[in-house]
Design an enzyme around this catalytic site. Sequence first.
Site, PDB file in Angstrom:
ATOM      1  N   LYS A   1       0.824  -1.290   0.018  1.00  0.00           N
ATOM      2  CA  LYS A   1       0.015  -0.057  -0.163  1.00  0.00           C
ATOM      3  C   LYS A   1       0.866   1.162  -0.067  1.00  0.00           C
ATOM      4  CE  LYS A   1      -1.929   3.234   2.152  1.00  0.00           C
ATOM      5  NZ  LYS A   1      -1.860   4.491   1.478  1.00  0.00           N
TER       6      LYS A   1
ATOM      7  N   GLU B   1       9.667   1.454  10.652  1.00  0.00           N
ATOM      8  CA  GLU B   1      10.794   2.581  10.423  1.00  0.00           C
ATOM      9  C   GLU B   1      10.096   3.624  10.494  1.00  0.00           C
ATOM     10  OE1 GLU B   1      12.889   1.418   6.777  1.00  0.00           O
ATOM     11  OE2 GLU B   1      13.898  -0.316   7.710  1.00  0.00           O
TER      12      GLU B   1
ATOM     13  N   CYS C   1      13.589  10.938   6.696  1.00  0.00           N
ATOM     14  CA  CYS C   1      13.629  10.394   8.132  1.00  0.00           C
ATOM     15  C   CYS C   1      14.938  10.610   8.804  1.00  0.00           C
ATOM     16  CB  CYS C   1      13.144   8.842   7.954  1.00  0.00           C
ATOM     17  SG  CYS C   1      14.291   7.814   7.094  1.00  0.00           S
TER      18      CYS C   1
ATOM     19  N   GLU D   1       9.523  16.656  14.502  1.00  0.00           N
ATOM     20  CA  GLU D   1       9.880  16.330  13.152  1.00  0.00           C
ATOM     21  C   GLU D   1       9.238  17.276  12.293  1.00  0.00           C
ATOM     22  OE1 GLU D   1       8.717  12.600  11.118  1.00  0.00           O
ATOM     23  OE2 GLU D   1      10.785  12.280  10.437  1.00  0.00           O
TER      24      GLU D   1
HETATM   25  P1  NAD Z   1       2.422   8.530   7.251  1.00  0.00           P
HETATM   26  O1  NAD Z   1       2.533   7.970   8.753  1.00  0.00           O
HETATM   27  O2  NAD Z   1       1.373   9.672   7.076  1.00  0.00           O
HETATM   28  O3  NAD Z   1       1.973   7.465   6.111  1.00  0.00           O
HETATM   29  C1  NAD Z   1       2.645   6.432   5.632  1.00  0.00           C
HETATM   30  C2  NAD Z   1       1.688   5.346   5.013  1.00  0.00           C
HETATM   31  O4  NAD Z   1       1.060   4.863   6.175  1.00  0.00           O
HETATM   32  C3  NAD Z   1       1.298   5.903   4.010  1.00  0.00           C
HETATM   33  O5  NAD Z   1       0.926   4.943   2.883  1.00  0.00           O
HETATM   34  C4  NAD Z   1      -0.473   6.199   4.537  1.00  0.00           C
HETATM   35  O6  NAD Z   1      -1.461   5.934   3.819  1.00  0.00           O
HETATM   36  C5  NAD Z   1      -0.495   4.866   5.553  1.00  0.00           C
HETATM   37  N1  NAD Z   1      -1.418   4.862   6.583  1.00  0.00           N
HETATM   38  C6  NAD Z   1      -1.463   6.267   7.341  1.00  0.00           C
HETATM   39  N2  NAD Z   1      -2.473   5.858   8.327  1.00  0.00           N
HETATM   40  C7  NAD Z   1      -2.561   4.467   8.438  1.00  0.00           C
HETATM   41  C8  NAD Z   1      -3.352   3.549   9.172  1.00  0.00           C
HETATM   42  N3  NAD Z   1      -4.160   4.055  10.392  1.00  0.00           N
HETATM   43  N4  NAD Z   1      -3.154   2.286   8.985  1.00  0.00           N
HETATM   44  C9  NAD Z   1      -2.363   1.838   7.868  1.00  0.00           C
HETATM   45  N5  NAD Z   1      -1.661   2.602   7.204  1.00  0.00           N
HETATM   46  C10 NAD Z   1      -1.705   3.985   7.144  1.00  0.00           C
HETATM   47  O7  NAD Z   1       3.838   9.164   6.781  1.00  0.00           O
HETATM   48  P2  NAD Z   1       4.279   9.814   5.577  1.00  0.00           P
HETATM   49  O8  NAD Z   1       3.801  11.216   5.744  1.00  0.00           O
HETATM   50  O9  NAD Z   1       3.938   9.095   4.506  1.00  0.00           O
HETATM   51  O10 NAD Z   1       6.033   9.875   5.585  1.00  0.00           O
HETATM   52  C11 NAD Z   1       6.772  10.519   6.387  1.00  0.00           C
HETATM   53  C12 NAD Z   1       7.124   9.699   7.792  1.00  0.00           C
HETATM   54  O11 NAD Z   1       7.791   8.658   7.241  1.00  0.00           O
HETATM   55  C13 NAD Z   1       8.269  10.768   8.600  1.00  0.00           C
HETATM   56  O12 NAD Z   1       7.537  10.680   9.610  1.00  0.00           O
HETATM   57  C14 NAD Z   1       9.481  10.007   8.076  1.00  0.00           C
HETATM   58  O13 NAD Z   1      10.211  10.275   9.541  1.00  0.00           O
HETATM   59  C15 NAD Z   1       8.990   8.621   8.144  1.00  0.00           C
HETATM   60  N6  NAD Z   1      10.107   7.926   7.376  1.00  0.00           N
HETATM   61  C16 NAD Z   1      10.927   7.054   8.094  1.00  0.00           C
HETATM   62  C17 NAD Z   1      11.722   6.354   7.367  1.00  0.00           C
HETATM   63  C18 NAD Z   1      12.523   5.445   8.264  1.00  0.00           C
HETATM   64  O14 NAD Z   1      13.474   4.462   7.641  1.00  0.00           O
HETATM   65  N7  NAD Z   1      12.636   5.372   9.517  1.00  0.00           N
HETATM   66  C19 NAD Z   1      12.094   6.332   6.035  1.00  0.00           C
HETATM   67  C20 NAD Z   1      11.110   7.190   5.491  1.00  0.00           C
HETATM   68  C21 NAD Z   1       9.829   7.916   5.956  1.00  0.00           C
END
Ligand code: NAD
Length: 479
Positions: free
Chosen positions: A178, A254, A288, A382
């Site tokens: 997804k 992550e 991230c 963040e």
């Molecule tokens: P997000 O948490 O808003 O969304 C990530 C994914 O989760 C999307 O596909 C979203 O549709 C899905 N999602 C949202 N709510 C959900 C739920 N209740 N159940 C299941 N899926 C759900 O994050 P984002 O804005 O897409 O990405 C940015 C974030 O990701 C930042 O916090 C960044 O630090 C983190 N990130 C971490 C790493 C790492 O390796 N630690 C790498 C990249 C990004």
Amino acid sequence: MSALTRIGHFIGGEVTDSHDGATMPSVDPTSRAAWAEVARGSAKDVDRAVTSAREAFDAGPWPRMTQNERSALLHRFADMLLGHADELALLDTRDMGRPLSLTRANDVVRSAANLRFFADDARLAADVSLPGHPGHHIYTRHEPAGVVAAVSPWNFPLMQATWKIAPALAYGNTVVLKPAEQSPASATRLAELAVEAGLPPGVLNVVHGTGPAGAGEALVSHEGVDLVTFTGETRTGEAVMRAAADGVRAVSFELGGKGASIVFADADLDRAVSVAADAAFSNAGQICLAGSRLLVERSVYGRVVDLLVEKARHLRLGDPREPRTEVGPLSSQEHHAKVTGHLRRAAGEGAVLLAGQAPDGWWVAPTVVVDAPSDAAICREEVFGPVLTVHPFDTEEEAVHAANATRYGLSAMVFTSRLARAHRVAGQLRAGNVWVNCFWVRDLRAPFGGFGRSGIGREGGGHSREFFTEAKTVVMDVG
Ligand code: NAD
């Protein structure tokens, strides 16, 4: 008739619409206009995808192939990615504004490398025999775990997707991916290429849609899913963990970060500034691992701030399709509002913002923030934008303490020319990834993940194998 590109789910080897025909737009952050109409999945579409993955796992050839056969197909899949590099790179750039030069040269190449690395790692991995029990032969096996739900973020769409699906597939699982709703396009193309490369239908499925109350939540709650690998915000991770608790599914997370970089006065300052600026402003700070807090020894603080501001002002902002562009727009209007809101609030709390001009639109000029109170939101939360707070320190202990004063623990950097100090400080930083006098350098065998609220578990090499397989012990009476 709509001129928008149509992007469907990919289920059972075919591109398909949502069962109810629902769609959502994908907005190009450069033009601020929708460029694609994307299938918007709901629980029924997720159910179709999980059923397809389940059938492919329970009765299909993928988990039953030899490791050499699976690995060969994954290498062919990697070849297909490189053969379609221009197309895939442009999809990510249109979806989320990352410069095309980087999606092309870095992300597609790294995505192919993800597939190749895990294809080889799975082929070379060995199990153990445990001698010392006369009359018995005891050994281990690592078997495919089942159906993997992979939920990915928008900041490096193709790279993040392949970082999840490569190990999941290499160790014999089937997958439902997804992707983030802001950056769906490359995922469907990726799945099409997988089938063209020879992966059996149903092995890699893609369902598009939103997170809460949408396809994301339906996927991580689906009883047919065995494992959940998730990358995204820490708060989302909490919701995903609650959903995965039903049925006791293993999770690998992550999550967010608030990386600190420490610059000691004995460092090569030009290099430190250059690396720190890259770590803060690359991908418009939407990383991230970003080093978003810079701690600078007081005797060189003024000089480092001047060099940083100079560097930030000279970064080229513009159309991410232009080869010379270094900083594209932020990924969405909502995200632009979040980042600019952080900057306004910081200014209200007494911080001084040092930045050049941003073009009209969803760009934010790379910004150096000084004099922010340490409890200001911009120092703790963040921001995920091109924003770097800079703080002076007097002693090594104070620097380490400030770097660790966060609930996150994903990344940290140290800049020093003293070897003993480098090792000492690297050992004291509470972060899963510590770089000394550098940034970005990765080895896919190394554990990748975060301390504290930056994640659960580690991926990379054998760590991924542990997560994506079920380990088994066989004890055999041979007496
Ligand atoms: P997000 O948490 O808003 O969304 C990530 C994914 O989760 C999307 O596909 C979203 O549709 C899905 N999602 C949202 N709510 C959900 C739920 N209740 N159940 C299941 N899926 C759900 O994050 P984002 O804005 O897409 O990405 C940015 C974030 O990701 C930042 O916090 C960044 O630090 C983190 N990130 C971490 C790493 C790492 O390796 N630690 C790498 C990249 C990004």
